[in-house]
Design a protein around this motif. Structure first.
Motif, PDB file in Angstrom:
ATOM      1  N   GLU A  74     -19.107   7.282  16.452  1.00  0.00           N
ATOM      2  CA  GLU A  74     -19.026   6.954  17.876  1.00  0.00           C
ATOM      3  C   GLU A  74     -17.686   6.300  18.216  1.00  0.00           C
ATOM      4  OE1 GLU A  74     -20.981   7.909  20.324  1.00  0.00           O
ATOM      5  OE2 GLU A  74     -22.174   8.979  18.832  1.00  0.00           O
ATOM      6  N   GLN A  75     -17.202   5.418  17.343  1.00  0.00           N
ATOM      7  CA  GLN A  75     -15.900   4.774  17.568  1.00  0.00           C
ATOM      8  C   GLN A  75     -14.776   5.808  17.579  1.00  0.00           C
ATOM      9  OE1 GLN A  75     -15.647   1.847  14.470  1.00  0.00           O
ATOM     10  NE2 GLN A  75     -16.664   0.255  15.688  1.00  0.00           N
ATOM     11  N   LYS A  76     -14.813   6.735  16.615  1.00  0.00           N
ATOM     12  CA  LYS A  76     -13.773   7.765  16.539  1.00  0.00           C
ATOM     13  C   LYS A  76     -13.828   8.703  17.743  1.00  0.00           C
ATOM     14  CE  LYS A  76     -13.311   7.747  11.535  1.00  0.00           C
ATOM     15  NZ  LYS A  76     -13.462   8.519  10.293  1.00  0.00           N
ATOM     16  N   VAL A  77     -15.040   9.059  18.176  1.00  0.00           N
ATOM     17  CA  VAL A  77     -15.194   9.929  19.340  1.00  0.00           C
ATOM     18  C   VAL A  77     -14.665   9.226  20.587  1.00  0.00           C
ATOM     19  CG1 VAL A  77     -16.923  10.952  20.886  1.00  0.00           C
ATOM     20  CG2 VAL A  77     -17.080  11.319  18.423  1.00  0.00           C
ATOM     21  N   ASN A  78     -15.010   7.952  20.742  1.00  0.00           N
ATOM     22  CA  ASN A  78     -14.524   7.190  21.894  1.00  0.00           C
ATOM     23  C   ASN A  78     -13.006   7.053  21.876  1.00  0.00           C
ATOM     24  OD1 ASN A  78     -17.107   6.881  22.907  1.00  0.00           O
ATOM     25  ND2 ASN A  78     -17.423   4.894  21.909  1.00  0.00           N
ATOM     26  N   GLN A  79     -12.433   6.821  20.700  1.00  0.00           N
ATOM     27  CA  GLN A  79     -10.978   6.698  20.576  1.00  0.00           C
ATOM     28  C   GLN A  79     -10.296   8.023  20.921  1.00  0.00           C
ATOM     29  OE1 GLN A  79      -9.220   3.798  19.933  1.00  0.00           O
ATOM     30  NE2 GLN A  79      -7.484   5.058  20.538  1.00  0.00           N
ATOM     31  N   ALA A  80     -10.864   9.124  20.463  1.00  0.00           N
ATOM     32  CA  ALA A  80     -10.290  10.443  20.771  1.00  0.00           C
ATOM     33  C   ALA A  80     -10.318  10.701  22.272  1.00  0.00           C
ATOM     34  CB  ALA A  80     -11.048  11.539  20.023  1.00  0.00           C
ATOM     35  N   GLU A  81     -11.421  10.342  22.919  1.00  0.00           N
ATOM     36  CA  GLU A  81     -11.522  10.526  24.371  1.00  0.00           C
ATOM     37  C   GLU A  81     -10.524   9.630  25.098  1.00  0.00           C
ATOM     38  OE1 GLU A  81     -12.797  12.339  27.792  1.00  0.00           O
ATOM     39  OE2 GLU A  81     -13.251  12.890  25.722  1.00  0.00           O
ATOM     40  N   PHE A  82     -10.383   8.387  24.626  1.00  0.00           N
ATOM     41  CA  PHE A  82      -9.421   7.454  25.219  1.00  0.00           C
ATOM     42  C   PHE A  82      -8.001   7.999  25.091  1.00  0.00           C
ATOM     43  CE2 PHE A  82      -6.393   3.974  24.742  1.00  0.00           C
ATOM     44  CZ  PHE A  82      -6.597   3.278  25.925  1.00  0.00           C
ATOM     45  N   ASP A  83      -7.647   8.503  23.904  1.00  0.00           N
ATOM     46  CA  ASP A  83      -6.305   9.057  23.679  1.00  0.00           C
ATOM     47  C   ASP A  83      -6.053  10.262  24.579  1.00  0.00           C
ATOM     48  OD1 ASP A  83      -5.873   7.116  21.769  1.00  0.00           O
ATOM     49  OD2 ASP A  83      -6.226   8.442  20.052  1.00  0.00           O
ATOM     50  N   LYS A  84      -7.082  11.101  24.753  1.00  0.00           N
ATOM     51  CA  LYS A  84      -6.931  12.268  25.623  1.00  0.00           C
ATOM     52  C   LYS A  84      -6.666  11.830  27.060  1.00  0.00           C
ATOM     53  CE  LYS A  84     -10.409  14.663  27.317  1.00  0.00           C
ATOM     54  NZ  LYS A  84     -11.564  15.559  27.471  1.00  0.00           N
ATOM     55  N   ARG A  85      -7.437  10.873  27.538  1.00  0.00           N
ATOM     56  CA  ARG A  85      -7.254  10.394  28.916  1.00  0.00           C
ATOM     57  C   ARG A  85      -5.872   9.753  29.091  1.00  0.00           C
ATOM     58  NH1 ARG A  85     -11.345  12.660  31.818  1.00  0.00           N
ATOM     59  NH2 ARG A  85     -13.274  12.397  30.694  1.00  0.00           N
ATOM     60  N   ALA A  86      -5.437   8.990  28.086  1.00  0.00           N
ATOM     61  CA  ALA A  86      -4.117   8.357  28.152  1.00  0.00           C
ATOM     62  C   ALA A  86      -3.019   9.419  28.207  1.00  0.00           C
ATOM     63  CB  ALA A  86      -3.908   7.429  26.958  1.00  0.00           C
ATOM     64  N   ALA A  87      -3.173  10.475  27.413  1.00  0.00           N
ATOM     65  CA  ALA A  87      -2.183  11.552  27.415  1.00  0.00           C
ATOM     66  C   ALA A  87      -2.159  12.245  28.771  1.00  0.00           C
ATOM     67  CB  ALA A  87      -2.492  12.565  26.310  1.00  0.00           C
ATOM     68  N   GLN A  88      -3.319  12.482  29.348  1.00  0.00           N
ATOM     69  CA  GLN A  88      -3.378  13.139  30.655  1.00  0.00           C
ATOM     70  C   GLN A  88      -2.734  12.267  31.726  1.00  0.00           C
ATOM     71  OE1 GLN A  88      -7.589  13.948  30.886  1.00  0.00           O
ATOM     72  NE2 GLN A  88      -7.349  15.985  30.004  1.00  0.00           N
ATOM     73  N   GLU A  89      -2.988  10.964  31.672  1.00  0.00           N
ATOM     74  CA  GLU A  89      -2.362  10.056  32.640  1.00  0.00           C
ATOM     75  C   GLU A  89      -0.847  10.026  32.466  1.00  0.00           C
ATOM     76  OE1 GLU A  89      -4.278   6.261  32.274  1.00  0.00           O
ATOM     77  OE2 GLU A  89      -6.226   7.087  32.859  1.00  0.00           O
ATOM     78  N   HIS A  90      -0.396   9.999  31.226  1.00  0.00           N
ATOM     79  CA  HIS A  90       1.044  10.018  30.945  1.00  0.00           C
ATOM     80  C   HIS A  90       1.671  11.309  31.476  1.00  0.00           C
ATOM     81  CE1 HIS A  90       4.858   9.735  28.852  1.00  0.00           C
ATOM     82  NE2 HIS A  90       4.644  10.959  28.426  1.00  0.00           N
ATOM     83  N   ASN A  91       0.993  12.433  31.242  1.00  0.00           N
ATOM     84  CA  ASN A  91       1.524  13.715  31.682  1.00  0.00           C
ATOM     85  C   ASN A  91       1.607  13.791  33.201  1.00  0.00           C
ATOM     86  OD1 ASN A  91       1.695  14.432  29.001  1.00  0.00           O
ATOM     87  ND2 ASN A  91      -0.268  15.486  28.997  1.00  0.00           N
ATOM     88  N   ALA A  92       0.604  13.240  33.884  1.00  0.00           N
ATOM     89  CA  ALA A  92       0.632  13.222  35.351  1.00  0.00           C
ATOM     90  C   ALA A  92       1.773  12.334  35.841  1.00  0.00           C
ATOM     91  CB  ALA A  92      -0.699  12.735  35.895  1.00  0.00           C
ATOM     92  N   ALA A  93       1.954  11.196  35.191  1.00  0.00           N
ATOM     93  CA  ALA A  93       3.040  10.288  35.579  1.00  0.00           C
ATOM     94  C   ALA A  93       4.398  10.941  35.332  1.00  0.00           C
ATOM     95  CB  ALA A  93       2.936   8.978  34.802  1.00  0.00           C
ATOM     96  N   ALA A  94       4.533  11.656  34.229  1.00  0.00           N
ATOM     97  CA  ALA A  94       5.796  12.338  33.927  1.00  0.00           C
ATOM     98  C   ALA A  94       6.078  13.412  34.973  1.00  0.00           C
ATOM     99  CB  ALA A  94       5.746  12.956  32.530  1.00  0.00           C
ATOM    100  N   ARG A  95       5.042  14.125  35.390  1.00  0.00           N
ATOM    101  CA  ARG A  95       5.226  15.156  36.417  1.00  0.00           C
ATOM    102  C   ARG A  95       5.641  14.521  37.740  1.00  0.00           C
ATOM    103  NH1 ARG A  95       0.566  18.509  39.237  1.00  0.00           N
ATOM    104  NH2 ARG A  95       1.817  19.647  40.734  1.00  0.00           N
ATOM    105  N   ASN A  96       4.977  13.433  38.117  1.00  0.00           N
ATOM    106  CA  ASN A  96       5.322  12.757  39.361  1.00  0.00           C
ATOM    107  C   ASN A  96       6.724  12.171  39.313  1.00  0.00           C
ATOM    108  OD1 ASN A  96       2.901  13.387  40.576  1.00  0.00           O
ATOM    109  ND2 ASN A  96       1.900  11.529  39.849  1.00  0.00           N
ATOM    110  N   ALA A  97       7.107  11.629  38.158  1.00  0.00           N
ATOM    111  CA  ALA A  97       8.449  11.068  38.017  1.00  0.00           C
ATOM    112  C   ALA A  97       9.500  12.169  38.144  1.00  0.00           C
ATOM    113  CB  ALA A  97       8.594  10.353  36.682  1.00  0.00           C
ATOM    114  N   THR A  98       9.219  13.329  37.577  1.00  0.00           N
ATOM    115  CA  THR A  98      10.141  14.451  37.682  1.00  0.00           C
ATOM    116  C   THR A  98      10.254  14.894  39.133  1.00  0.00           C
ATOM    117  OG1 THR A  98       9.582  15.179  35.469  1.00  0.00           O
ATOM    118  CG2 THR A  98      10.605  16.795  36.891  1.00  0.00           C
TER     119      THR A  98
END
Length: 150
Positions: free
Chosen positions: A49-73
């Motif tokens: 459960e910890q690993k699954v939650n961490q994987a989901e957290f990392d995915k969401r963080a990556a998506q937020e970063h990607n959206a921010a990078a697109r907006n910054a561009t």
């Protein structure tokens, strides 16, 4: 173009997350099978459960970063990198990424004639400078006859 890059990075982050979740589930099954008591089985489930939650957290963080990078561009016109891990990246710009001349800089390495594509016959001019014998590990090797080399 930036939207396509963001989508591709998000798909990669999602795939990575899915793989991590699958690995966690499979590890839980192995750990539960090897467990000797209910407490160990429960601990295996908690680790999953910890690993699954961490994987989901990392995915969401990556998506937020990607959206921010697109907006910054969009706002600055400067290129940014996209992430599958959520970690911010740095564009390489004109920094060479390889020891090969011109490799990684986007610049051609040889003479370029616009509108002309160079072609080479199959099997020749591979650039290795080796003959087929160089790839054969048995060429020039000593043979073992009766325990001695000849």
């Amino acid at each position: 173009m930036q939207a396509i890059k963001e989508k591709a990075a998000n798909v990669a982050a999602s795939a990575k997350s899915g793989m991590e979740k699958t690995k966690a589930t499979m590890q839980e099954k192995v750990d539960r099978a090897a467990a000797n008591n209910p407490t160990e089985k429960e601990m295996a489930t908690e680790r999953k459960e910890q690993k699954v939650n961490q994987a989901e957290f990392d995915k969401r963080a990556a998506q937020e970063h990607n959206a921010a990078a697109r907006n910054a561009t969009k706002n600055t016109g400067q290129p940014h990198t996209y992430s599958t891990t959520g970690a911010p990246g740095h564009p390489t710009g004109t920094h060479q990424q390889s020891a090969l001349p011109g490799h990684g800089t986007g610049q051609p390495t040889g003479q370029v004639t616009e509108g002309v594509v160079e072609s080479h016959p199959i099997g020749t001019a591979t650039g290795t400078g080796r003959t087929n014998a160089a790839h054969n590990t048995h060429v020039g090797a000593a043979t073992n006859i009766g325990g001695s080399y000849t």
